[in-house]
Design a protein around this motif. Structure first.
Motif, mmCIF file in Angstrom:
data_model
loop_
_atom_site.group_PDB
_atom_site.id
_atom_site.type_symbol
_atom_site.label_atom_id
_atom_site.label_comp_id
_atom_site.label_asym_id
_atom_site.label_seq_id
_atom_site.Cartn_x
_atom_site.Cartn_y
_atom_site.Cartn_z
ATOM 1 N N ASP A 68 0.830 -1.209 0.000
ATOM 2 C CA ASP A 68 0.000 0.000 0.000
ATOM 3 C C ASP A 68 0.865 1.260 0.000
ATOM 4 O O ASP A 68 0.572 2.229 -0.703
ATOM 5 C CB ASP A 68 -0.916 0.003 1.226
ATOM 6 N N ALA A 69 1.931 1.228 0.809
ATOM 7 C CA ALA A 69 2.809 2.383 0.873
ATOM 8 C C ALA A 69 3.505 2.615 -0.463
ATOM 9 O O ALA A 69 3.624 3.761 -0.936
ATOM 10 C CB ALA A 69 3.835 2.202 1.986
ATOM 11 N N ALA A 70 3.954 1.531 -1.106
ATOM 12 C CA ALA A 70 4.606 1.663 -2.403
ATOM 13 C C ALA A 70 3.631 2.183 -3.457
ATOM 14 O O ALA A 70 3.956 3.067 -4.257
ATOM 15 C CB ALA A 70 5.190 0.318 -2.839
ATOM 16 N N GLY A 71 2.412 1.639 -3.434
ATOM 17 C CA GLY A 71 1.403 2.111 -4.383
ATOM 18 C C GLY A 71 1.051 3.572 -4.160
ATOM 19 O O GLY A 71 0.917 4.348 -5.113
ATOM 20 N N ALA A 72 0.914 3.958 -2.877
ATOM 21 C CA ALA A 72 0.601 5.351 -2.567
ATOM 22 C C ALA A 72 1.735 6.275 -3.008
ATOM 23 O O ALA A 72 1.494 7.370 -3.532
ATOM 24 C CB ALA A 72 0.332 5.507 -1.070
ATOM 25 N N LEU A 73 2.972 5.847 -2.806
ATOM 26 C CA LEU A 73 4.116 6.666 -3.208
ATOM 27 C C LEU A 73 4.162 6.837 -4.722
ATOM 28 O O LEU A 73 4.425 7.936 -5.233
ATOM 29 C CB LEU A 73 5.405 6.027 -2.704
ATOM 30 N N ILE A 74 3.869 5.749 -5.436
ATOM 31 C CA ILE A 74 3.866 5.824 -6.903
ATOM 32 C C ILE A 74 2.768 6.766 -7.386
ATOM 33 O O ILE A 74 2.984 7.615 -8.273
ATOM 34 C CB ILE A 74 3.684 4.418 -7.507
ATOM 35 N N VAL A 75 1.562 6.631 -6.790
ATOM 36 C CA VAL A 75 0.453 7.513 -7.168
ATOM 37 C C VAL A 75 0.798 8.963 -6.873
ATOM 38 O O VAL A 75 0.528 9.865 -7.674
ATOM 39 C CB VAL A 75 -0.832 7.095 -6.433
ATOM 40 N N LEU A 76 1.425 9.231 -5.721
ATOM 41 C CA LEU A 76 1.773 10.601 -5.345
ATOM 42 C C LEU A 76 2.792 11.206 -6.309
ATOM 43 O O LEU A 76 2.622 12.340 -6.787
ATOM 44 C CB LEU A 76 2.328 10.612 -3.914
ATOM 45 N N VAL A 77 3.837 10.443 -6.616
ATOM 46 C CA VAL A 77 4.881 10.960 -7.506
ATOM 47 C C VAL A 77 4.333 11.203 -8.911
ATOM 48 O O VAL A 77 4.541 12.274 -9.506
ATOM 49 C CB VAL A 77 6.076 9.991 -7.545
ATOM 50 N N LEU A 78 3.622 10.202 -9.442
ATOM 51 C CA LEU A 78 3.068 10.356 -10.787
ATOM 52 C C LEU A 78 2.008 11.464 -10.832
ATOM 53 O O LEU A 78 1.926 12.212 -11.808
ATOM 54 C CB LEU A 78 2.464 9.027 -11.260
ATOM 55 N N GLY A 79 1.210 11.553 -9.763
ATOM 56 C CA GLY A 79 0.179 12.588 -9.720
ATOM 57 C C GLY A 79 0.768 13.983 -9.698
ATOM 58 O O GLY A 79 0.292 14.878 -10.401
ATOM 59 N N LEU A 80 1.815 14.187 -8.882
ATOM 60 C CA LEU A 80 2.454 15.498 -8.835
ATOM 61 C C LEU A 80 3.098 15.846 -10.169
ATOM 62 O O LEU A 80 3.037 16.997 -10.633
ATOM 63 C CB LEU A 80 3.492 15.533 -7.714
ATOM 64 N N TRP A 81 3.720 14.863 -10.798
ATOM 65 C CA TRP A 81 4.341 15.105 -12.107
ATOM 66 C C TRP A 81 3.273 15.450 -13.146
ATOM 67 O O TRP A 81 3.436 16.409 -13.924
ATOM 68 C CB TRP A 81 5.107 13.859 -12.544
ATOM 69 N N ALA A 82 2.163 14.693 -13.152
ATOM 70 C CA ALA A 82 1.096 14.961 -14.119
ATOM 71 C C ALA A 82 0.462 16.320 -13.867
ATOM 72 O O ALA A 82 0.143 17.054 -14.813
ATOM 73 C CB ALA A 82 0.040 13.854 -14.048
ATOM 74 N N ALA A 83 0.276 16.685 -12.592
ATOM 75 C CA ALA A 83 -0.314 17.995 -12.278
ATOM 76 C C ALA A 83 0.574 19.126 -12.787
ATOM 77 O O ALA A 83 0.081 20.123 -13.328
ATOM 78 C CB ALA A 83 -0.538 18.117 -10.774
ATOM 79 N N GLY A 84 1.881 18.990 -12.605
ATOM 80 C CA GLY A 84 2.797 20.009 -13.109
ATOM 81 C C GLY A 84 2.760 20.120 -14.619
ATOM 82 O O GLY A 84 2.778 21.229 -15.178
ATOM 83 N N ARG A 85 2.720 18.969 -15.303
ATOM 84 C CA ARG A 85 2.671 18.986 -16.771
ATOM 85 C C ARG A 85 1.371 19.609 -17.269
ATOM 86 O O ARG A 85 1.372 20.407 -18.212
ATOM 87 C CB ARG A 85 2.802 17.557 -17.307
ATOM 88 N N ILE A 86 0.247 19.233 -16.627
ATOM 89 C CA ILE A 86 -1.045 19.785 -17.045
ATOM 90 C C ILE A 86 -1.075 21.292 -16.810
ATOM 91 O O ILE A 86 -1.625 22.050 -17.611
ATOM 92 C CB ILE A 86 -2.184 19.082 -16.296
ATOM 93 N N ARG A 87 -0.471 21.740 -15.712
ATOM 94 C CA ARG A 87 -0.420 23.180 -15.437
ATOM 95 C C ARG A 87 0.317 23.914 -16.547
ATOM 96 O O ARG A 87 -0.131 24.972 -17.012
ATOM 97 C CB ARG A 87 0.258 23.422 -14.099
#
Length: 286
Positions: A35-54
């Motif tokens: 769960d921790a690994a999955g959450a970390l992956i989601v957080l990293v990818l989500g932050l990267w995607a949010a920056g790109r979309i911005r």
């Protein structure tokens, strides 16, 4: 002999218990680690995607000639922080934290903040509308909310004007958007109407010709639409001649001042009188 047997049994029991503890710990920790690994992956990818979309949203908005830099930055930041909130909630859900109550708390907090800042947020919303629809731009001369002046700045909260006598006027955007806006600089050309009164005893054709001559002599007056010089009204003490011409917006007042002076001087030279109101008092006999 008995002591030696006891000493050999105790280590065997301790080793078995330790192995059992390790197996149980690993079994319990494995889902948490996944769960921790999955959450970390989601957080990293989500932050990267949010920056790109911005960046994509900001770049797309800045390409539009109708979108101001301030509005583009505001909207791209709004999208970015909305995505960040979504990423955080999703990460907590993957980690195993119940997100329903968490989302409810965020919604309640947003509602409370919105109610507390409803006046300010109203000005921001009006600023977004002004920056998006662009009823006026920086440098335009406008009249709004009882004030007239040149637009110096447009922000999300307020619009700044400089009056003709160079006073600074800051109007909240809510008041700007809620009132009628007169933009004197919106079009490249403006119409100028001037009325010249002449005496009833003067030659009207001569007066019209005099005004027409001054109109033709001013190169700032446009030939299309064609200038109009006609008798417009029979007043109480004068015959009113209407002079209607078109000029570039920047030439409106200079042409008005110059043409008024030139017509007055031409009337004086041609013997055409400009009457003034006369009040006649008649005293009746007792």
């Amino acid at each position: 002999m008995q002591d030696e047997e006891a000493q050999t049994v105790i280590p065997a029991v301790d080793a078995e218990a330790a192995a059992t503890f390790v197996r149980e710990s690993v079994a319990q920790a494995t889902p948490f680690l996944f769960d921790a690994a999955g959450a970390l992956i989601v957080l990293v990818l989500g932050l990267w995607a949010a920056g790109r979309i911005r960046k994509v949203v900001g770049g797309g908005l800045r390409k539009s000639p109708r979108i101001d830099e301030t509005l583009a930055s505001f909207l791209s930041s709004l999208v970015y922080y909305g995505l960040i909130a979504l990423v955080v909630i999703t990460t907590l859900g993957v980690f195993g934290v119940p997100t329903t109550s968490f989302a409810a708390v965020i919604g309640a907090a947003g509602l409370a903040i919105g109610l507390a800042l409803q006046g300010t947020l109203g000005h921001v919303a009006s600023g977004v509308m002004l920056l998006g629809f662009r009823p006026f731009n920086v440098g335009d001369f406008i009249e709004v909310a009882g004030h007239g002046g040149t637009v110096k700045a447009i922000s999300l909260m307020a619009t700044e004007l400089a009056t003709l006598d160079n006073r600074k006027v800051v109007i909240p955007n809510g008041a700007v958007w809620a009132n009628a806006i007169v933009n004197y600089s919106a079009h490249p050309t403006r119409r100028l109407d001037l009325v010249f009164g002449v005496s009833y005893g003067d030659d009207l054709d001569k007066a019209i010709a005099a005004v027409r001559a001054e109109v033709d002599a001013d190169g700032r007056i446009l030939r299309e639409p064609e200038p109009i010089v006609v008798v417009d009204n029979l007043g109480d003490s004068s015959v009113d001649i209407l002079c209607r011409v078109w000029t570039q917006s920047a030439d409106l007042f200079p042409v008005k001042w110059a043409l008024t002076k030139a017509v007055k001087e031409r009337f004086d030279a041609d013997g055409i009188t400009i009457p003034f109101p006369v009040r006649q008092i008649v005293q009746q006999a007792a």
